[in-house]
Design an enzyme around this catalytic site. Structure first.
Site, short mmCIF file in Angstrom:
data_model
loop_
_atom_site.label_atom_id
_atom_site.label_comp_id
_atom_site.label_asym_id
_atom_site.label_seq_id
_atom_site.Cartn_x
_atom_site.Cartn_y
_atom_site.Cartn_z
N ASP A 269 -4.77 -8.30 -3.59
CA ASP A 269 -4.50 -7.96 -1.75
C ASP A 269 -6.13 -9.51 -1.94
O ASP A 269 -5.87 -10.28 -1.78
CB ASP A 269 -4.42 -6.79 -1.95
CG ASP A 269 -5.21 -5.88 -0.68
OD1 ASP A 269 -5.01 -7.63 0.17
OD2 ASP A 269 -5.54 -5.04 0.27
N HIS B 171 0.45 -1.10 -0.08
CA HIS B 171 0.16 -0.11 0.56
C HIS B 171 0.89 1.37 0.21
O HIS B 171 1.10 2.03 -0.86
CB HIS B 171 -0.77 -0.03 1.14
CG HIS B 171 -2.01 -0.83 1.19
ND1 HIS B 171 -2.37 -1.21 -0.09
CD2 HIS B 171 -2.23 -1.90 2.15
CE1 HIS B 171 -3.92 -2.79 0.48
NE2 HIS B 171 -2.77 -2.85 1.75
#
Ligand SMILES: [Zn+2]
Length: 460
Positions: free
Chosen positions: A326, A275
């Site tokens: 993810d 991220h």
């Protein structure tokens, strides 16, 4: 070494090589699934002709496979407004009932979908370790072995990243009930890693690294210790996904997450910061200079309302990035790249942001940078059609109407921005053809198992 007799040969009509586009490329693959030779303009009797446009397979550097099974479960407005944190509660409820069989069935389906969209290696950030009561299974690597089995069954390459998760929040907070299946102190984690190493050794080409879950879930001392004990593989960590996490980190450690990691951990090429959404310009430039990879998960970051990565500044500082699916709410390699660029356009109110030179194709820039960053983060010989690399080849349908008149880098612009995964016709992973005519060879059986699993889970 493979003898000549054991080599398989492919003749690629058109291919993206490290040197650029080439036509009539002969690729020889050993029985170990690795590319032995690449010869542009080569010809060989008996070579299998691959009509279409051949690209290196895309690494998926960040995945929690089991979350595929909760797609659609968290899209209703709650009583107090929704956020990453309310989504996380739904996720904890979902995983509380999963058995090892469930995890294997869901992972296999997720991996089939990845291969069908052009992902040929997955980095499984694996934190669901224990039984629903939080006790280790008789084999502490039970869940890891299910991930390895799903990889072997589907043919997707694997870097297994067992997660170190000890605390429920900053400051050594105890885990909440939703987290008990993740928890290991360092000594038990060392045992889990040993077992996982043995499991991964049985999957051809698979690698292992560590994944300290986040600065919320491990102490600074633990992080230093784990990075030192496992000094020879990749280190992945979630960092700065949410602003609340940044605020809590400042309150607890006196620095922002990425700042703290840069200052305290000697971040280098081994590291992948998943991220890295909320960074100051200074953190962004320093992360770029560190040689680490930013593990961007644009569809999930959009789904969870995380925020927008500082892409323009990062790229200008030569920062490396790769992409990950993810939460797996949508498994689609071109869509991840498109979402990455579009989020940058919305942020900057500009176009063609993830490029650095005039005339550069944005599709080509996104695709090739994500190949390189993904390969580095997963510590595998992948991401290029070249000798010594795993034979991961994605073949696009050159006859698709959307590609009429397109050539060179424009092919990638159509793939990323227009037609997307519908262009993928054939996928070779580790030298084996796993997708033909757009479908995985085991799709039917694996989808049936997945349907049965998710239907049963939905009944609770
Ligand atoms: Zn994640």
């Amino acid at each position: 070494m493979s003898s000549e007799a054991e080599l398989r040969a492919y003749l690629l009509e058109k291919a993206l090589l490290p040197s650029g586009w080439a036509e009539g490329v002969l690729v020889e693959v050993g029985d170990d699934g690795m590319i032995a030779r690449v010869m542009p303009g080569g010809a060989q009797a008996g070579a299998e002709r691959l009509a279409g446009i051949a690209l290196p397979g895309m690494p998926n550097l960040h995945c929690h496979a089991f979350q595929r099974g909760m797609a659609g479960l968290a899209e209703r407005r709650g009583p107090v407004g929704d956020s990453f944190w309310t989504w996380r509660e739904v996720m904890y409820r979902f995983l509380s009932q999963l058995t090892p069989d469930d995890v294997e069935a869901i992972a296999a389906y997720a991996y089939v979908e990845m291969l069908e969209t052009g992902f040929t290696t997955v980095g499984e950030f694996h934190y669901l370790h224990h039984d629903p009561a939080g006790r280790p299974y008789a084999d502490i690597g039970e869940m890891a072995s299910r991930i390895a089995a799903a990889s072997a069954a589907t043919g997707i390459g694997l870097t297994l990243l067992p997660s170190l998760y000890t605390y429920g929040g900053f400051g050594g907070a105890p885990p909440n009930p939703g987290q008990i299946r993740f928890i290991n102190a360092t000594d038990r984690f060392v045992g889990l890693m040993e077992r996982s190493r043995a499991i991964v050794a049985k999957v051809p080409g698979a690698r292992i690294g560590i994944a300290p879950h986040s600065l919320r879930a491990v102490s600074p001392e633990q992080l230093r210790e784990a990075a030192a004990i496992f000094a020879d593989g990749p280190v992945h960590i979630h960092a700065a996904e949410q602003t609340r996490e940044v605020d809590d980190c400042v309150a607890s450690l006196g620095a922002r997450p990425v700042q703290w990691l840069l200052d305290e951990m000697g971040i280098d090429k081994r590291w992948c910061l998943i991220h890295a959404t909320h960074m100051t310009d200074d953190e962004t430039a320093r992360l770029a200079q560190s040689g680490a990879v930013a593990g961007l998960c644009p569809l999930t970051e959009g789904s969870l309302g995380d925020g927008i990565f500082n892409g323009e500044t990062y790229l200008a500082a030569s920062g490396r990035f790769g992409i990950g699916t993810d939460s797996n709410i949508q498994i689609d390699a071109p869509a991840e790249l498109r979402q990455l660029e579009y989020s940058q356009r919305l942020k900057s109110r500009a176009r063609n942001v993830m490029t650095t030179t005039e005339g550069e194709s944005t599709g080509r820039s996104l695709y090739t940078r994500a190949l390189a960053g993904g390969a580095q983060a997963l510590a595998q010989p992948i991401g290029a059609l070249a000798a010594g690399q795993r034979a991961d080849i994605v073949v696009l349908d050159a006859d698709h109407p959307d590609l009429a008149g397109a050539s060179g880098d424009m092919l990638l612009d159509v793939l990323v921005f227009s037609t997307g995964r519908g262009l993928v016709r054939k996928v070779i992973a580790g030298g084996n053809t796993v997708v033909s005519e757009g479908g995985h060879h085991a799709r039917e059986a694996i989808a049936q198992e997945y349907r049965a699993t998710v239907s049963r889970l939905a009944k609770g």
